[in-house]
Scaffold this active site. Structure first.
Site, mmCIF file in Angstrom:
data_model
loop_
_atom_site.group_PDB
_atom_site.id
_atom_site.type_symbol
_atom_site.label_atom_id
_atom_site.label_comp_id
_atom_site.label_asym_id
_atom_site.label_seq_id
_atom_site.Cartn_x
_atom_site.Cartn_y
_atom_site.Cartn_z
ATOM 1 N N GLU A 136 0.830 -1.208 0.000
ATOM 2 C CA GLU A 136 0.000 0.000 0.000
ATOM 3 C C GLU A 136 0.859 1.250 0.000
ATOM 4 O O GLU A 136 0.576 2.228 -0.688
ATOM 5 C CB GLU A 136 -0.903 0.020 1.237
ATOM 6 C CG GLU A 136 -2.140 -0.835 1.136
ATOM 7 C CD GLU A 136 -3.077 -0.422 0.008
ATOM 8 O OE1 GLU A 136 -3.757 -1.302 -0.530
ATOM 9 O OE2 GLU A 136 -3.111 0.769 -0.350
ATOM 10 N N SER A 141 19.580 -7.805 -8.285
ATOM 11 C CA SER A 141 18.439 -7.843 -9.206
ATOM 12 C C SER A 141 18.494 -8.835 -10.367
ATOM 13 O O SER A 141 17.491 -9.468 -10.658
ATOM 14 C CB SER A 141 18.194 -6.455 -9.793
ATOM 15 O OG SER A 141 17.947 -5.507 -8.789
ATOM 16 N N HIS A 165 3.372 -9.396 -9.748
ATOM 17 C CA HIS A 165 4.809 -9.684 -9.746
ATOM 18 C C HIS A 165 5.517 -8.691 -8.836
ATOM 19 O O HIS A 165 6.332 -9.032 -8.014
ATOM 20 C CB HIS A 165 5.344 -9.596 -11.171
ATOM 21 C CG HIS A 165 6.838 -9.483 -11.237
ATOM 22 N ND1 HIS A 165 7.672 -10.523 -10.939
ATOM 23 C CD2 HIS A 165 7.642 -8.440 -11.531
ATOM 24 C CE1 HIS A 165 8.924 -10.122 -11.065
ATOM 25 N NE2 HIS A 165 8.934 -8.875 -11.428
ATOM 26 N N SER A 166 5.179 -7.453 -8.998
ATOM 27 C CA SER A 166 5.770 -6.401 -8.172
ATOM 28 C C SER A 166 4.854 -5.215 -8.311
ATOM 29 O O SER A 166 3.829 -5.286 -8.988
ATOM 30 C CB SER A 166 7.165 -6.032 -8.680
ATOM 31 O OG SER A 166 7.060 -5.305 -9.897
#
Lengths: 330, 441
Positions: free
Chosen positions: B85, B171, B332-333
């Site tokens: 959020e 990453s 996913h993100s």
């Protein structure tokens, strides 16, 4: 002193460092049982065994990744690429992992690794085996990049690289492996190190500064001999390290000679010579230049196979002589 | 004496003598069928109602540990909802939730020794949480504030903790796989009792690094457990487009890895498989592959009780009693909106039927180790903990500007030192023009 080939100097360095520190180990394709694709690791597997000299499957990304992981834990790998052309398959591990990890982990993970192997043009191996990677690796913060010329350079820099706690890329040259150089007794000792980040003035001169790295250094010295007959005295600087570059030595020389010629085997665009010129402009030596700097580089084409074309794609002595005369306007 | 003298030509006992493989001869042409319809079976311990199917498979963990599993899973879920959020509200730049993976993280983490080295991909925060990483530091990394041990250098969720043996997240996908193998090799040489666990998703397993890592782990005989989280999607790519074989587990034997497929929503199945794999990996110096099947459910829904964060969407109808089925299992993100590629039906089935947290809750209930009262109280206190850490993290200053220059190398080179000094001088003179009050000195 005695004559020692670059190959033997590298072999000595590896042998001494393997003996000195049990954390050091060598891995790569053909490095163990075959004594190395170019025999750089001759005799080492026999002497140190499977744990210290490891033959890997054919996967550069695989063994480079393995080496990075081992370095993150406690070992000090020397990761050999059969040629740096093949390092492109592993370049993510070299750059995104080895080079950046210390920074991205905020200093908690060091990667004391050495990537080494032949770089640049060889003879008759064409486009995919002849590229020079000095500019590519020299571009990246987090890496140190060295490029030896003589046997002394090779030994001292390899030992210093292995002992350095940061990731180091060492760009050797296949055509130099068999070339013998004078090595002093001091240079042959077990504690002989060459500091990373210091250039060497191979020949003193007053009329022009020739800056080079790796095999072209030899061409510069030859060119200097030719030019001396015409009364032009060249100062030849062997960079030895691409990153961090010892621009101060170059600046001091340009202040003295007022003329600059850079010589490299790599392509001109975004190359080592381009960086040297930019830094000279940014520093105190700019005001001492009597003429624009001149770059001598490899031809801006993929390396051809035909010998006559290949010969003309890399800087020759005559190209360096020509460039000096252009810089000096003679 | 050559090859032909080893056996009588034409004898029925003729065997192949190839260095590359050892097998029998066969004289009829037949291709091996990739078996995707009846693939490697899925090991589970509990059914969906939390009943242990075969008593011998119950790991019989003590109550405190099972409660720790449950609380870690639910705390992770709570932290995820709040941080997700906060990203949607622009408070942090990026976030990746762990929805649906709570079982894989916590089940596996519980089966490891605390000093086993963990290489994650980016969806393993539960492993770190299980090892005691404080909420404060999760938040500090997401906010990039002055408390972040990562010095604000990375995008959110790129946690790292040396003390807890959790390698800093990187990453690029799957690059951790050969690194984990190299680390396992190094560890084998140093310490015969430690393992390495390497997590990755089923999508990352397509990378060349994965292939190389699996292969090398076997040839180098490393004490490593590869843990693949197969949640059915890699961003929008369903597994049917990611691979055509029988998932990741079926690849293992091809590399010489002992392999198993487990129900990732069953925390005890994950625990059992990880514990045994880890034990044998270390005892036998050989790699293991676990493929944990889960589901990544993107359905939007509001939390069960109000949070003090301003709501960005209206709450949905409250779910029945305490079931966690309605919790959003994620995109996913935060850079993804998976409603574009998921059908609602697909999502509802998983949502209502199966979730690692629900299953463990059933198990706890069946044993009388948890009840609605404790649930309410825990929900309240865990939410409070997360919100407090979150609010505090938001208030902290950012790391000091001079950290820009450190850690490029282990020692700061002169050129960077000069640049840092230049910045310091600049700020001394012109500091008032910069928002220095937001940064630690």
């Amino acid at each position: 002193t005695s004559q020692v080939t670059v190959r033997d100097a590298l072999n000595q360095a590896l042998d001494e460092e393997l003996e000195r520190d049990e954390r050091v180990f060598l891995l790569g394709e053909e490095v163990a049982q075959y004594d190395g694709a170019y025999k750089i690791s001759r005799g080492l597997w026999k002497k140190y065994g499977d744990k210290r000299v490891i033959d890997t499957p054919i996967s550069e990304m695989g063994f480079a990744g393995i080496a990075v992981g081992a370095a993150m834990v406690w070992l000090r790998p020397v990761c050999e690429f059969m040629t740096f052309n093949f390092s492109m398959q592993a370049i993510d591990q070299v750059i995104n992992s080895a080079a950046k990890t210390c920074y991205m982990s905020a200093g908690s993970i060091g990667v004391p690794i050495v990537f080494r192997g032949p770089n640049g043009a060889s003879a008759g191996v064409a486009a995919q085996h002849s590229q020079c990677f000095a500019a590519w690796y020299g571009h990246c913060p987090g890496l140190k990049v060295v490029s030896p010329w003589s046997a002394e350079d090779a030994k001292g820099l390899l030992k210093a690289s292995i002992r350095d706690d940061n990731p180091v890329v060492m760009l050797e040259n296949e055509l130099l492996y068999g070339v013998p150089f004078e090595m002093s007794e001091q240079a042959q000792s077990k504690e002989f190190l060459i500091p990373i980040g210091k250039a060497k003035i191979e020949r003193q001169g007053t009329h022009v500064t020739l800056v080079s790295h790796s095999r072209p250094v030899g061409h510069c010295i030859e060119a200097a001999t030719v030019l001396a007959k015409e009364g032009v005295e060249c100062e030849v600087i062997n960079l030895r390290t691409i990153r961090p570059m010892d621009i101060e030595t170059v600046e001091a020389s340009v202040v003295k000679t007022n003329h600059l010629v850079t010589v490299e085997g790599g392509w001109p665009q975004f190359g080592v010579g381009a960086e040297i010129c930019a830094r000279i402009m940014e520093g105190p030596a700019f005001n001492y230049l009597d003429a624009p700097a001149v770059r001598v580089t490899g031809a801006d084409v993929p390396m051809p196979y035909a010998k006559i074309l290949e010969d003309n794609c890399i800087p020759q002595v005559k190209d360096i002589v020509f460039a000096v005369k252009k810089a000096l306007n003679i | 004496r050559g090859f032909f003298s080893r056996q009588e030509l034409g004898s029925p006992e003729e065997k192949p003598q190839f260095p590359g493989a050892s097998a029998e001869f066969v004289d009829h042409l037949e291709f091996i069928q990739p078996n995707v319809l009846a693939g490697i079976p899925v090991y589970r311990v509990m059914d969906r109602q939390g009943h242990v199917l075969r008593p011998s498979e119950d790991p019989q963990l003590p109550k405190e540990q099972v409660l720790k599993l449950y609380k870690t899973m639910t705390l992770l879920n709570t932290m995820d909802r709040i941080l997700y959020e906060s990203q949607r509200q622009g408070r942090i730049s990026f976030y990746m939730t762990n929805y649906g993976e709570e079982g894989t993280h916590v089940g596996s983490a519980a089966a490891l020794e605390p000093s086993d080295l963990v290489f994650g991909q980016y969806r393993e925060a539960g492993v770190l949480l299980y090892r005691g990483y404080p909420l404060e530091l999760f938040m500090a990394q997401c906010y990039g504030n002055a408390n972040d041990p990562g010095k604000g250098r990375q995008m959110p969720v790129h946690y790292g903790c040396r003390e807890r043996h959790f390698v800093t997240i990187s990453s690029p996908l799957a690059t951790q796989i050969p690194q984990a193998v190299g680390a396992a090799y190094a560890i084998k040489r140093a310490d015969a009792s430690r393992a390495v666990v390497c997590y990755f998703g089923e999508g990352a397993a397509s990378e060349g690094d994965a292939h190389a890592g699996f292969n090398f782990a076997a040839t180098l005989e490393c004490p490593i457990v590869f843990f693949c989280r197969n949640n059915g999607y890699a961003i929008s790519t369903p597994t049917a487009e990611q691979y055509r074989g029988d998932g990741i587990a079926a690849r293992g034997p091809g590399y010489g890895l002992l392999s198993i497929r487990v129900d990732g929503n069953d925390v005890f199945a994950v625990f059992n498989a990880t514990r045994e794999a880890r034990r044998r990996a270390v005892a036998e110096n050989q790699p293991f592959l676990i493929e944990a099947m889960t589901y990544s459910n993107p359905q939007e829904s509001a939390p069960n009780s109000p949070t003090s964060l301003p709501q960005t969407r209206p709450p949905s109808a409250p779910p029945k009693s305490w079931e966690f089925r309605a919790f959003r299992i994620g995109h996913h993100s935060t850079s993804d909106d998976s409603s574009a590629y998921r059908s609602v039906d697909e999502v509802n089935y998983w949502d209502k039927q199966d979730h690692p947290i629900s299953r463990l809750r059933h198990y706890l209930d069946n044993r009388g180790w948890w009840d609605e009262q404790q649930e309410k109280s825990w929900r309240k206190s865990s939410r409070k903990m997360v919100l407090e850490a979150f609010e505090q993290a938001e208030k902290e200053p950012k790391p000091p500007p001079h950290l820009l220059f450190s850690d490029v190398y282990l020692e700061m080179p002169p050129r960077l030192q000069r640049q840092r000094e230049e910045l310091e001088r600049h700020l001394e003179t012109y500091g008032e023009h910069y928002p220095l009050q937001h940064f630690q000195k």
